[in-house]
Design an enzyme around this catalytic site. Sequence first.
Site, PDB file in Angstrom:
ATOM      1  N   TYR A   1       0.820  -1.215   0.000  1.00  0.00           N
ATOM      2  CA  TYR A   1       0.000   0.000   0.000  1.00  0.00           C
ATOM      3  C   TYR A   1       0.851   1.261   0.000  1.00  0.00           C
ATOM      4  O   TYR A   1       0.614   2.186   0.766  1.00  0.00           O
ATOM      5  CB  TYR A   1      -0.952   0.007   1.203  1.00  0.00           C
ATOM      6  CG  TYR A   1      -1.919  -1.142   1.177  1.00  0.00           C
ATOM      7  CD1 TYR A   1      -2.936  -1.182   0.236  1.00  0.00           C
ATOM      8  CD2 TYR A   1      -1.793  -2.207   2.058  1.00  0.00           C
ATOM      9  CE1 TYR A   1      -3.819  -2.248   0.178  1.00  0.00           C
ATOM     10  CE2 TYR A   1      -2.674  -3.281   2.003  1.00  0.00           C
ATOM     11  CZ  TYR A   1      -3.682  -3.288   1.058  1.00  0.00           C
ATOM     12  OH  TYR A   1      -4.544  -4.333   1.001  1.00  0.00           O
TER      13      TYR A   1
ATOM     14  N   ASP B   1     -13.716 -16.290   8.578  1.00  0.00           N
ATOM     15  CA  ASP B   1     -12.333 -15.910   8.287  1.00  0.00           C
ATOM     16  C   ASP B   1     -11.619 -15.634   9.619  1.00  0.00           C
ATOM     17  O   ASP B   1     -11.730 -14.539  10.169  1.00  0.00           O
ATOM     18  CB  ASP B   1     -12.338 -14.675   7.376  1.00  0.00           C
ATOM     19  CG  ASP B   1     -10.941 -14.130   7.099  1.00  0.00           C
ATOM     20  OD1 ASP B   1      -9.983 -14.576   7.748  1.00  0.00           O
ATOM     21  OD2 ASP B   1     -10.829 -13.234   6.246  1.00  0.00           O
TER      22      ASP B   1
ATOM     23  N   TYR C   1     -12.908  -7.286   5.910  1.00  0.00           N
ATOM     24  CA  TYR C   1     -11.675  -7.357   5.107  1.00  0.00           C
ATOM     25  C   TYR C   1     -11.256  -8.825   5.008  1.00  0.00           C
ATOM     26  O   TYR C   1     -11.166  -9.519   6.016  1.00  0.00           O
ATOM     27  CB  TYR C   1     -10.548  -6.537   5.741  1.00  0.00           C
ATOM     28  CG  TYR C   1      -9.300  -6.609   4.907  1.00  0.00           C
ATOM     29  CD1 TYR C   1      -9.167  -5.834   3.764  1.00  0.00           C
ATOM     30  CD2 TYR C   1      -8.279  -7.499   5.215  1.00  0.00           C
ATOM     31  CE1 TYR C   1      -8.048  -5.941   2.953  1.00  0.00           C
ATOM     32  CE2 TYR C   1      -7.163  -7.615   4.413  1.00  0.00           C
ATOM     33  CZ  TYR C   1      -7.053  -6.830   3.279  1.00  0.00           C
ATOM     34  OH  TYR C   1      -5.952  -6.953   2.475  1.00  0.00           O
TER      35      TYR C   1
END
Length: 439
Positions: free
Chosen positions: A20, A254, A153
Site C-alpha cells: 500500500y 475468516d 476485510y
Amino acid sequence: MNKKYTDLLDFDKNHVWHPYTSMSSPLPSYLVDSAEGVHIKLASGETLIDGMSSWWSVLHGYNHPKLNAALVEQSTKMSHVMFGGLTHQSAIDLCEKLIRLTPQGLDKVFLSDSGSVSVEVAMKMALQYWQSKEGQNKSNNSKTKLLTVRNGYHGDTFAAMSVCDPVTGMHQIFEQVLMKSYFAPAPTIEFNQAWQPKDTEALAALFEQHHNELAAFIIEPIVQGTGGMRFYHPQYLKACRKLCDQYDVLMIVDEIATGFGRTGKLFACEWAEISPDIMCLGKTLTGGYITLAATLCTEEIATTISNGEAGCFMHGPTFMGNALACAVANASIELLFENNWQQQVSVIEQALQGLLTPLARHERVKDARVLGTIGAVECLNSVNVATIQKRFVELGVWIRPFGKLIYIIPPLIINTEQLVSLVNAIATVLDEDACFLID
Ligand code: PMP
C-alpha cells in the site's frame, strides 16, 4: 548509519515496492537488522518494542529457539516437495492438530500459501459445492453469489476483494471488475454491550431476499480488523449461523486475524459457540515465521465436491503443504500450549484494560477498547503516518497506525513493563498535533 545502510535504503526507496505504498513518493521504510523476542533491531541502532506482531502474525516472539530448531530439523530432511502425489509427516501432523483444535465438524484441510489465497479457496469450495450439488446441468446452479457485512476485510486477491467493504476495503478502484456480492450493514452492537436482536434485521432481510442466489456468507468472527478494529457481539455471530442454517447458505468464517488465541478464545467462533462450514486460518499459523494458510471444511462439503462433475477440488498451489512452513506451524502450536496461551492472553488483556482504556478520556480520542491481546485507540482525526511512525521509532516502539486507528497487538510473550512502554508512547503522540491530519 554507515554508507552500506544508506545505499540499501536508497535502492529500496527507488526499486522495492512496499505494501500500500506509492513508488514515486514512498513512505519511509526502516531497515531491520534482526529481531529477537519482542524486539526489532534497526540497522540504524535503535531497538524497538514490537506492538504489531508483524501484522498480527508473530505469537511467541522473533528468533525463537524452538521455532528455529523446527525449521533447521525439517530443512535437513527436505524443505519442500510437491504435494501432488506426495505427502509428508509435517503436513499430516499439522492437519491432525487443526482438525482437533478447531470447532467440531471441520474435518478436511486444504493448505495454501497465504490468507488471501485461503479465502479464494474457501469461496471456490462454496461455489463448487453448489455447482456439484445442483448443477449436473450447469444452468441449474443459481447459488453463485456471496453475502457479507460492511467493514469486512478478507484479503487482496480478486475474489477476496469482492467481499471486502466496498469503501474501507481499499479496493474501490477495482469495483468494475469485481464479482458482485451482497453487503449487509456492519454489526453495531459492541462486544460488551447489551445484545439487541434488531442488529441482525437488515442481514436477515438480505438472506430472505437472496438466499436462492447465495452460495455462502463470509464474516470475520467477533473482530472486524482492517475495517476498524470493531469488536462486535457474539450473539451477532450466533444469529449468522442460524440464518445460514435457515436459508441453506454455507457459512465461511475468516479466522485469519483472530485465530490462535488473539481474542481470548483459541478461535473467535468459540465466543458464539458455533461451527462454521468453512474456516480460513493464516497469519499466526506458523507463529509469524513463514507464510502458510489453511482452509478447513466439513465432510459434507468435501464429499459433495468430490462426487461432482469435476471429481476433484479445482485448486493446487505449487507450494501447497510446504514442509518448512508445516514444521514451524507444528512447533508454534505446541508452544502455545506449553506456554499456557490463555494465561499469556489474560495477562496482556488485563494490563491493556488498565493502561490503554483510560486513553478514551483524551480529547483526541473517540474510543479506546481492548479484547484479548488487541488494544485499539480510535482517534477523531486520521493519523499522519510518516510523522507518527517517526515519533514511535524515536520513542522506542514499533506501532503502525492506519486511518484513525492506533492499535497494538503484541506477541504473547510481551511483559507488563514493555506494554507500559507501548501505551506510554501512544499517550505521548496523542498530545502531538503534528502526528494527526486535520480532516
Ligand atoms: N483475512 C483477514 C481477516 C485478514 O486480516 C487478512 C490480512 N490482513 C487477510 C484475510 C489476508 O491475508 P494475507 O495478507 O495473508 O493474504
